[in-house]
Design a protein around this motif. Sequence first.
Motif, mmCIF file in Angstrom:
data_model
loop_
_atom_site.group_PDB
_atom_site.id
_atom_site.type_symbol
_atom_site.label_atom_id
_atom_site.label_comp_id
_atom_site.label_asym_id
_atom_site.label_seq_id
_atom_site.Cartn_x
_atom_site.Cartn_y
_atom_site.Cartn_z
ATOM 1 N N UNK A 519 -65.492 1.306 -58.644
ATOM 2 C CA UNK A 519 -66.223 0.194 -59.252
ATOM 3 C C UNK A 519 -67.666 0.235 -58.788
ATOM 4 N N UNK A 520 -68.477 -0.662 -59.327
ATOM 5 C CA UNK A 520 -69.889 -0.714 -58.941
ATOM 6 C C UNK A 520 -70.075 -1.066 -57.474
ATOM 7 N N UNK A 521 -69.075 -1.698 -56.866
ATOM 8 C CA UNK A 521 -69.182 -2.043 -55.441
ATOM 9 C C UNK A 521 -68.531 -0.990 -54.561
ATOM 10 N N UNK A 522 -68.082 0.123 -55.157
ATOM 11 C CA UNK A 522 -67.620 1.256 -54.366
ATOM 12 C C UNK A 522 -66.131 1.303 -54.076
ATOM 13 N N UNK A 523 -65.351 0.365 -54.592
ATOM 14 C CA UNK A 523 -63.910 0.395 -54.375
ATOM 15 C C UNK A 523 -63.254 1.326 -55.394
ATOM 16 N N UNK A 524 -62.101 1.901 -55.014
ATOM 17 C CA UNK A 524 -61.337 2.689 -55.983
ATOM 18 C C UNK A 524 -60.945 1.775 -57.141
ATOM 19 N N UNK A 525 -61.241 2.228 -58.363
ATOM 20 C CA UNK A 525 -61.019 1.409 -59.557
ATOM 21 C C UNK A 525 -59.617 1.676 -60.112
ATOM 22 N N UNK A 526 -58.650 0.888 -59.654
ATOM 23 C CA UNK A 526 -57.270 1.097 -60.112
ATOM 24 C C UNK A 526 -57.078 0.692 -61.569
ATOM 25 N N UNK A 527 -57.899 -0.235 -62.049
ATOM 26 C CA UNK A 527 -57.827 -0.581 -63.466
ATOM 27 C C UNK A 527 -58.192 0.619 -64.325
ATOM 28 N N UNK A 528 -59.234 1.350 -63.915
ATOM 29 C CA UNK A 528 -59.652 2.530 -64.670
ATOM 30 C C UNK A 528 -58.591 3.622 -64.592
ATOM 31 N N UNK A 529 -57.987 3.785 -63.423
ATOM 32 C CA UNK A 529 -56.917 4.773 -63.286
ATOM 33 C C UNK A 529 -55.745 4.431 -64.197
ATOM 34 N N UNK A 530 -55.392 3.164 -64.213
ATOM 35 C CA UNK A 530 -54.250 2.745 -65.040
ATOM 36 C C UNK A 530 -54.560 2.938 -66.522
ATOM 37 N N UNK A 531 -55.788 2.559 -66.922
ATOM 38 C CA UNK A 531 -56.170 2.707 -68.324
ATOM 39 C C UNK A 531 -56.210 4.170 -68.738
ATOM 40 N N UNK A 532 -56.745 5.018 -67.852
ATOM 41 C CA UNK A 532 -56.828 6.441 -68.164
ATOM 42 C C UNK A 532 -55.442 7.071 -68.204
ATOM 43 N N UNK A 533 -54.556 6.629 -67.312
ATOM 44 C CA UNK A 533 -53.179 7.149 -67.346
ATOM 45 C C UNK A 533 -52.504 6.766 -68.656
ATOM 46 N N UNK A 534 -52.745 5.532 -69.106
ATOM 47 C CA UNK A 534 -52.126 5.059 -70.343
ATOM 48 C C UNK A 534 -52.566 5.890 -71.543
ATOM 49 N N UNK A 535 -53.893 6.228 -71.549
ATOM 50 C CA UNK A 535 -54.419 7.004 -72.668
ATOM 51 C C UNK A 535 -54.236 8.505 -72.473
ATOM 52 N N UNK A 536 -53.842 8.908 -71.219
ATOM 53 C CA UNK A 536 -53.668 10.324 -70.859
ATOM 54 C C UNK A 536 -54.941 11.126 -71.048
ATOM 55 N N UNK A 537 -56.093 10.464 -70.976
ATOM 56 C CA UNK A 537 -57.364 11.162 -71.190
ATOM 57 C C UNK A 537 -57.919 11.668 -69.885
ATOM 58 N N UNK A 538 -58.240 12.928 -69.834
ATOM 59 C CA UNK A 538 -58.970 13.488 -68.711
ATOM 60 C C UNK A 538 -58.161 13.751 -67.478
ATOM 61 N N UNK A 539 -56.824 13.639 -67.523
ATOM 62 C CA UNK A 539 -56.007 13.850 -66.333
ATOM 63 C C UNK A 539 -55.209 15.145 -66.439
#
Length: 542
Positions: A519-539
């Motif tokens: 995220x913009x504050x430097x934390x691991x973005x689990x929302x982005x990971x979950x969304x990307x896993x759902x779409x299977x894009x880029x993994x």
Amino acid sequence: MIVNAQEISEPRTYVDRILEHWNTDEDAEALVQGTQRLTRGEARRELFRLGHALRGQGLAPGDGVGLFLANRVDSVLVQLAVHLIGCRVVFLPPEPGPGELAALVEQSRARAVVTDPLFAGRAADAAGRSVHAPALLSLGPCEQQCTDLLALAAKCPHARPDGVPAPGADEAVTVFYTGGTLGRPKLAAHTHWLYDTLVDLVTDSAQDAGPTFFPTMDPSTDRVLAATLLTHGSGHLTSIQALVTGSTLVVLPEFEAGAALTVLREERITATMFVPPMLYAVLDHPDCRPGVLPALRRIVVGGAATSPSRLQQAVEVFGPVLSQAYGQSEALGITAFAAEELASEGPRRPELWRSCGRAIPGVQIEIRGEDSAEALPVRQVGEVCVHGETVMLGYYEDPERTAAALHDGWLRTGDMGYLDAEGYLYLVDRAKDIIVTGHTSDNVYSRVLEDFLLTLPGVRNAAALGVPDEEYGEAVQIFLAAAEGADIDPEAVGVAVTAELGELYRPRKTVLLDQLPTTKVGKVDKKALRAAWTSSAGFIEQ
């Protein structure tokens, strides 16, 4: 030097504490960002000019002012100026999409929005959707229809604005965004008691009362780096604690490990705060080696769970300067772990590397069960509940969610953890991040799994998620960022996890990435990971 008597009156707010320093030794450095370097006298005069400029826009005490700002010296000063004239600071973070940002501006009842020119387009869109029609101001010229606040301030007097009443005991003076869903952001509102507590935590009187974030500071030598976002709780805490002690505040415009190391070294930084991915990136940089930062006395790590193995690596590189801290927007200070205590006790009690410390002065912690007001026994996992002056007044303009979070002054944090017999707090997960899996629907704590994954050779960063599974309800899926040149075998990782943590923790899938999204504050973005896993894009699934 002759100063206005009003400027040296008895302190009423934390801004007065800062001005006590800025009214003396005017040529000492106060604020730094690259080549921009302001002395105390220059900072004080610019602060007063900004206060007059904001008043000139019709702002009165109690009005809300949204701050949509990047990390820069002017951002520090305008935030102080909003409080100087008795207005309410509303921090607008960079993460939300247009709809949620607009909802945040509307719900906060901001009378004005001050934006960095870089964000002016998004700020104009959000302000334009609000029925309150807030004034739009920018820190410098921009292409949008914004009033240039810095240009206005340049024409204003540099005497302190007068006629500002003291804030009320239950008056919201600062509002932090904590995230929301369906356009309903949560806005954690704090009173002036938060700042009174922060002042106490960095003065001599609090040093023997319990653990604190920073050691006692010497304004003649201490230089503090604000590396996280100034509009986030971590950056705000860092900047305020530096300024109220009279220390020089250095602002890092944007985090990049090499740039951070350069600033830490060249500016002779003595204290800073990192979120864990920032610390990991610095440790992994080729220029990071023992002795490279001789002036550094304290690195506070907070904002998210930190790997014990990485903490120990940091101590090996930087020496006994690592402190842990725990807080959230709803309670900016909860626990702290002094560097000296961690360095001395860690070798004797290795489990302490997993702790985030003990309650800071003025804060009480209890571990409670679901829907229970009773404290659980020592070492039993439950929800972390907090009471004290760092706890929010409530969610701004949101009585329903305030009632759900606060009970008799106790905040239910949403974090799961346990206390040991000496009062050390151990976090195991966010309540919403617990993975419920297996034939008996047992709990898998992602923090426990991630800490272990970071001990494996070649693993630079790790995240664990629960993903839908027909057989178990949820299955454990892990995401690993490999160190450069490392060859990670997903099957071997699964074997190692099972051997150490048991079959319940065995990952059903392992995803290898060059780096984990943050995220913009430097934390691991689990929302982005979950969304990307759902779409299977880029993994690349292994």
